[in-house]
Design a protein around this motif. Structure first.
Motif, PDB file in Angstrom:
ATOM      1  N   HIS A  16       0.991  -1.217   0.057  1.00 53.28           N
ATOM      2  CA  HIS A  16      -0.176   0.048  -0.057  1.00 53.28           C
ATOM      3  C   HIS A  16       0.906   1.321   0.100  1.00 53.28           C
ATOM      4  O   HIS A  16       1.004   2.062   0.996  1.00 53.28           O
ATOM      5  CB  HIS A  16      -0.886   0.013   1.266  1.00 53.28           C
ATOM      6  N   GLN A  21      -2.310   2.864  -3.277  1.00 57.08           N
ATOM      7  CA  GLN A  21      -3.351   3.643  -3.196  1.00 57.08           C
ATOM      8  C   GLN A  21      -4.193   4.378  -4.559  1.00 57.08           C
ATOM      9  O   GLN A  21      -5.229   4.334  -4.753  1.00 57.08           O
ATOM     10  CB  GLN A  21      -2.760   4.858  -2.388  1.00 57.08           C
ATOM     11  N   VAL A  40      -6.339  -5.204   1.414  1.00 60.25           N
ATOM     12  CA  VAL A  40      -5.116  -4.523   1.435  1.00 60.25           C
ATOM     13  C   VAL A  40      -4.097  -5.072   2.597  1.00 60.25           C
ATOM     14  O   VAL A  40      -4.535  -5.038   3.817  1.00 60.25           O
ATOM     15  CB  VAL A  40      -5.207  -3.116   1.308  1.00 60.25           C
ATOM     16  N   CYS A  42      -0.487  -4.488   4.045  1.00 57.51           N
ATOM     17  CA  CYS A  42       0.264  -3.555   4.015  1.00 57.51           C
ATOM     18  C   CYS A  42       1.412  -3.785   5.241  1.00 57.51           C
ATOM     19  O   CYS A  42       1.248  -4.088   6.309  1.00 57.51           O
ATOM     20  CB  CYS A  42      -0.297  -2.268   4.337  1.00 57.51           C
ATOM     21  N   THR A  69      -3.689   8.788   2.164  1.00 55.35           N
ATOM     22  CA  THR A  69      -4.645   8.017   2.494  1.00 55.35           C
ATOM     23  C   THR A  69      -5.695   8.598   3.587  1.00 55.35           C
ATOM     24  O   THR A  69      -5.704   8.893   4.437  1.00 55.35           O
ATOM     25  CB  THR A  69      -4.432   6.742   3.203  1.00 55.35           C
ATOM     26  N   LEU A  81      -8.333  -2.443   5.054  1.00 54.88           N
ATOM     27  CA  LEU A  81      -6.891  -2.257   5.175  1.00 54.88           C
ATOM     28  C   LEU A  81      -6.052  -2.581   6.382  1.00 54.88           C
ATOM     29  O   LEU A  81      -6.813  -2.228   7.514  1.00 54.88           O
ATOM     30  CB  LEU A  81      -6.775  -0.701   5.085  1.00 54.88           C
TER      31      LEU A  81
END
Length: 870
Positions: A16, A21, A40, A42, A69, A81
Motif C-alpha cells: 500500500h 493507493q 489490502v 500493508c 490515505t 486495510l
C-alpha cells in the motif's frame, strides 16, 4: 483463520504505497469497490504516504502531513486495510494469500504492488550500528534519532534520493559527504555538463562531494559503531553515520516464491495489461513490475499508469501500458533539476543546443533532430520552461531551439504561450492529461479556475510541476472563448493591486479620492469607491506612507473612512458586538509586573482572558466606549497595540532558545523580540505571522508562518510562505546560515516585495504559489537582487521603522479621535444594550439571545456528566 469469499469476488492488493493507493482510487472510480471485496495487506505500520516528498519530513512535515490515505475514502468504499500485516505466502493453485498475522484470504484477483527495496553494496561493515537506508518514514525516524549524537554523515549514492538524503543530514546539523561511484552526480538524469553545474552548486552549499570513487569498507569501533569509510581510491573518510542510497531493486521475492516469472535482473514479468505472464489472476504494478517493454519503472507517474491499466483490465475495459515518459522535474537541495525525452542524445543524428553559465550554476541543453524536432533536454539551475518544453517534445517548436534556452537579457528568449502547444501535448505526466483534456474541462465542463480543472481532470494533483502551465491554459482558454478575464481590483479600478501600488508610489498619491479620480474606471470617478478598494487602497497608502509623505496613522483624515470595522475602532469586533483588546507581547516574553497589569485590567473591566497560540494574552468583552479607558492603562504600563485587528504583523513567536533550553543553539527570544519590534505596524495585503525557533526541533513552529526563522549552529535559516489555518502550507527555505544582519536584510526585502506585488487579501503562501517563477523568482529578487530593487525595498523598510508610531498611544491623546468610540453618536454616554454577558467557568461569555423557532432551552438535566458549565 481463513476468510472465505462468498458470492462477492475478492481483490487482494499486496502493498500500500503511492501506486497501491492510486490503484484503489482507480477501482473506486470504476465502481469495482461496490461489486468486489477489496483487501489490502500493508507491511508498513502506516497507510500510503507521499514517498516523493519524504525528505520534507526534515523540514517540519509530519508523517500525518505526508499521508495520502483519507480514512473516509477507505470507510466509504469498504476497503479492508490491514497495516503492519504483510503477505507472507501466495498459494496460486488455491488462490489464497497468507498474511504475517496468520490471516488467509482467498482471492479472485491478486495485485502485487510490493515496490522496491534499497540496494546496499556488499561491503564489509554495511550492517554496523550507524548504517541506514533512506526509503521509509521509519528509516527517517531512525536517522533523526541517531544523528542527535553524530557530527558527520556520509551518503553512498549521488542520485535523486542520495542528494535528498545529504540535504537531510545537513539539515540535522551534520557535516555531510556524498560518495558517488559514477563520474558525476545524478548520472541517470543529467549529462557531464549538467553534472558539473550541479556539483558546483552543491559544493557551494557546504556539502563535500566525492565522485568516481566507491565505498570499499565501513570502518567501525570496538563497539561496532561506524567511525569512517574506506574508499576505492585508497582514501578514508571519517563519519559517524552512513546512509546507503545507491539505487533500488524490484521487491519480487514473494512472486519468486510463488512461482511467478521474473526478469533476469529482477521484476515480475507482466504483459501490456499489467497481468503477470505466468498467471492471469495475478497482476503486478509499480516498481516491482517488469513491464512489457522490458523496463522496470522507478518513477511514480508510470506506476500510476500501471495502476490505471490494471484497474481498467479488471473492470473489463480496454487498457494497456506499453511504456511511459521518464521526464522528471525535481528540486534537490534547493536546485531545480529536470530532464525530459532523449536527454542524453541517444537518437542517431541528433544535435545539441547548450547554454551554460558556471558562475550562476545554470546549464540548459536541448536535443533536437536534424529536422528541428525537439527530442529532449536537461535543465539545471533553472527549470522554469520545463512544462512547455516537455509538452513540445516530439514536435517542431515554432521558434528556434536557441531562443528556448537563452536566459532573459541574452538574446530575447522566446515566450511560448499555451496556444503554441498541440492538443495532444501531455500537460500532466503524472496522470497523462493532455492539453485537449484541459481545454475540454473549460469549454465542456464549465471549469473557470485551476482548482476546478484539477478536480475535473486530476491534472496538477501529482507532483505539481505542471500547475503553472495549467493556469496559463485555463486563462488562455477562457480568453479564447470570449470570456473577458478582468484582472482589475474591483468595479472601481481596472488595475490590479500591484499596479495601484506602483501608481501610488511613483506619483506620490496620498489620498484615495485623488487615486480614484485620476486612475479609476470612467464610471467610478467622482464616486465613493467600494468596500473592496477602499481598505485595499488605504493599506497601500499606509504601507508607503513615509515614502510618499502621507500619514501612516489609519485614523487620520480620509484614511479613517477607508478602514473596515476592526481598524475603525483599533480592535476586533466579536460576535455579540463587543471588542477584544490585544496588547503586543514581543516574542512572547513578559515581565511579572506587566502580567499583573493585564490581570488587573481584565478584573476591573470584567473581561474574558485567553492565552493564544501567538504567545500573548487576549482580553475579550470590551464595550466600544471602554476601549480608550482600557488602552490608557495599558499604554501607561508600557504596552502598545498588538495590531490583532489589522492586516499587518501579528506576532513573532519564540521558544526559550539557548538561554534556557539544552538543545538551543541561538538566542531565539532576542531575535523574535527584535523582529517583532522592527515590523510592528507594517501594513500589508494580509496579516503576517512569524516565529523563531532556537534549534531544529522547531518548537516555535516557524515553518507554518509567513516568515519563519530556525537557528543553526552557523546562524539562522529563513523560511517563507508558510501558513496554518484552513489551508496549511509548510514554508519554503529561502536562505540558510545567515548572520543577524543578513537575516534582517533578507526579511526586509521579502516583506516589502510581498507588499509590493501581492493581491488584495493574499497571504504570502498563496502569493508565493501564484507569482510567476514562484520561490525561485522570489529568491532571485530578494537574495540575488535580479531586478535591482533591493536598495529601494530596504529603504522603504527603514522608513517604516523610523516612522513607526503606536496607534493607540496617539489615539488616547487626541480628544477628536476619542469621540468615535461610542455606540450611539446621538447618545454618546449610552452603552449598547444588546451587548450582554453570562458567567461560564469562572469568567464570562457573550449572552446571545436564542431565536424562538420552537426549540426548547436546555435544562440542567441536559448537562453531560463531568460538564464544567457553571
Amino acid at each position: 483463520m481463513t476468510a472465505t469469499p462468498g458470492i462477492t469476488p475478492t481483490i487482494v492488493l499486496v502493498g500500500h504505497g503511492m501506486v497501491g493507493q492510486r490503484f484503489l482510487e482507480a477501482l473506486a472510480e470504476r465502481g469495482l469497490t461496490r461489486t468486489h471485496r477489496v483487501v489490502v495487506l500493508c507491511e508498513e505500520p502506516r497507510p500510503a504516504y507521499d514517498r516523493v516528498q519524504l525528505t520534507s519530513y526534515f523540514s517540519g512535515r509530519t508523517p500525518e502531513d505526508l499521508s495520502m490515505t483519507d480514512p473516509a475514502f477507505v470507510e466509504e468504499h469498504g476497503i479492508e486495510l490491514r497495516v503492519g500485516d504483510p503477505a507472507e505466502t501466495v498459494d496460486r493453485e488455491a488462490r489464497e494469500v497468507t498474511a504475517r498475522s496468520g490471516l488467509v484470504v482467498a482471492y479472485d484477483v491478486l495485485v502485487l504492488a510490493t515496490g522496491s527495496y534499497p540496494f546496499v553494496p556488499p561491503v564489509p561493515g554495511k550492517d554496523a550500528e550507524g548504517c541506514f537506508v533512506y526509503r521509509t518514514i521509519e528509516d527517517l525516524l531512525a536517522i533523526e534519532a541517531y544523528a542527535k549524537n553524530a557530527t558527520t554523515g556520509a551518503v553512498v549514492g549521488g542520485g535523486l534520493l542520495g542528494l535528498e538524503a545529504a540535504g537531510a543530514l545537513r539539515g540535522l546539523g551534520l557535516t555531510s559527504h556524498i560518495v558517488e561511484f559514477a563520474p558525476r552526480l545524478m548520472p541517470v538524469q543529467v549529462d557531464e555538463g549538467g553534472g558539473a553545474a550541479l556539483l558546483r552548486t552543491v559544493e557551494e552549499m557546504g556539502l563535500s562531494v566525492h565522485t568516481g570513487v566507491g565505498t570499499q569498507e565501513i570502518v567501525v569501533d570496538p563497539s561496532g559503531a561506524v567511525t569512517g569509510m574506506k574508499l576505492s581510491d585508497g582514501s578514508e573518510l571519517a563519519t559517524d553515520l552512513v546512509v546507503f542510497s545507491a539505487g533500488v531493486r524490484p521487491r519480487d521475492q514473494l512472486a519468486r516464491d510463488s512461482g511467478l516469472a521474473v526478469g533476469e535482473r529482477g521484476g515480475i514479468s507482466v504483459d501490456e495489461q499489467c497481468r503477470t505472464v505466468t498467471d492471469p489472476h495475478v497482476f503486478a504494478i509499480g516498481e516491482c513490475a517488469l513491464a512489457a517493454d522490458g523496463r522496470v519503472y522507478g518513477l511514480v507517474a508510470p506506476g500510476y499508469e500501471q495502476a490505471e491499466t490494471a484497474a481498467a483490465t479488471i473492470a473489463a475495459q480496454d487498457a494497456s501500458f506499453t511504456g511511459a515518459d521518464l521526464s522528471t522535474k525535481l528540486k534537490l537541495l534547493g536546485v531545480d533539476v529536470a530532464s525530459f525525452g532523449d536527454a542524453h542524445g541517444a537518437t542517431a543524428g541528433c544535435l545539441g543546443v547548450v547554454y551554460s553559465d558556471s558562475r550562476a550554476g545554470l546549464y540548459k541543453k536541448l536535443v533536437v533532430g536534424r529536422d528541428g524536432t525537439l527530442l529532449g533536454g536537461i535543465l539545471v539551475g533553472d527549470a522554469e520552461a520545463y512544462g512547455t518544453l516537455r509538452a513540445f517534445t516530439g514536435s517542431v517548436p515554432p521558434v528556434s531551439p536557441e531562443s528556448l534556452v537563452l536566459p532573459a537579457g541574452a538574446g530575447a528568449p522566446a515566450q511560448l504561450g499555451p496556444a503554441a502547444l498541440p492538443d495532444d501535448a501531455v500537460i500532466c505526466s503524472c496522470h497523462n492529461v493532455t492539453k485537449g483534456t484541459v481545454r475540454g474541462a473549460v469549454t465542456e465542463h464549465s471549469c473557470t479556475t485551476v482548482p476546478e480543472v484539477k478536480k475535473c481532470t486530476r491534472a496538477g494533483t501529482g507532483c505539481g510541476s505542471c500547475v503553472k502551465v495549467l493556469g496559463q491554459l485555463v486563462t488562455a482558454e477562457l480568453e479564447a472563448s470570449g470570456v473577458e478575464v478582468d484582472k482589475g481590483l474591483c468595479g472601481c479600478f481596472a488595475q490590479t493591486r500591484e499596479e495601484l501600488y506602483e501608481i501610488v508610489g511613483a506619483l506620490r498619491i496620498t489620498s484615495f479620492r485623488e487615486l480614484l479620480d485620476r486612475h479609476g474606471r470612467e464610471g467610478a470617478r467622482g464616486g465613493e469607491g467600494c468596500e473592496v478598494c477602499k481598505p485595499a487602497v488605504g493599506s497601500i497608502i499606509a504601507s508607503l506612507a513615509p515614502a510618499i509623505g502621507a500619514s501612516g496613522y489609519v485614523l487620520e483624515g480620509e484614511q479613517a473612512a477607508l478602514q473596515d470595522t476592526n481598524d475603525h475602532f483599533l480592535a476586533n469586533l466579536q460576535r455579540n458586538g463587543s471588542y477584544s483588546v490585544v496588547p503586543r507581547i514581543p516574542g512572547g516574553e513578559i515581565a511579572p509586573e506587566k502580567l499583573i497589569v493585564i490581570g488587573e485590567i481584565a478584573r476591573d473591566f470584567g473581561l474574558y482572558t485567553k492565552i493564544t497560540g501567538g504567545q500573548r494574552i487576549d482580553m475579550f468583552g470590551a464595550r466600544v466606549e471602554q476601549l480608550p479607558l482600557i488602552w490608557a492603562r495599558l499604554v501607561d504600563a508600557g504596552f502598545e497595540s498588538g495590531h490583532a485587528y489589522g492586516k499587518s504583523l501579528r506576532t513573532v513567536k519564540s521558544c526559550v532558545g539557548q538561554t534556557w533550553c539544552r538543545y538551543g543553539v541561538q538566542d531565539s527570544v532576542r531575535m523574535a523580540i527584535d523582529l517583532e519590534l522592527r515590523y510592528r505596524g507594517l501594513r500589508s495585503p494580509h496579516k503576517l505571522k512569524s516565529a523563531v525557533s532556537g534549534c531544529a526541533r522547531e518548537c516555535a513552529e516557524a515553518q507554518s508562518k509567513d516568515f519563519g526563522v530556525i537557528a543553526t549552529s552557523n546562524g539562522w535559516n529563513l523560511y517563507v510562505g508558510g501558513n496554518g489555518g484552513a489551508t496549511p502550507r509548510h514554508a519554503d527555505l529561502l536562505a540558510q546560515d545567515l548572520s543577524d544582519a543578513e537575516l534582517v536584510r533578507l526579511i526586509d526585502r521579502f516583506l516589502m516585495f510581498y507588499i509590493r506585488t501581492a493581491d488584495r487579501l493574499e497571504r504570502t503562501s498563496t502569493w508565493l504559489e501564484r507569482i510567476p517563477g514562484g520561490l525561485d523568482h522570489v529568491r532571485d529578487v530578494v537574495v540575488h537582487d535580479s531586478l535591482g530593487i533591493c536598495d529601494e525595498l530596504e529603504s522603504l523598510m527603514r522608513a517604516h521603522v523610523s516612522h513607526y508610531r503606536d496607534e493607540w498611544a496617539e489615539t488616547i491623546n487626541d480628544p477628536e479621535k476619542l469621540a468615535r468610540f461610542v455606540s450611539f453618536v446621538n447618545a454618546p454616554d449610552t452603552p449598547d444594550p444588546v451587548v450582554g454577558f453570562v458567567p461560564e467557568r469562572d469568567q464570562m461569555k457573550p449572552d446571545l439571545p436564542l431565536l424562538d423557532i420552537g426549540l426548547r432551552r436546555p435544562s440542567e438535566d441536559d448537562l453531560l456528566e463531568g460538564s464544567t458549565r457553571r
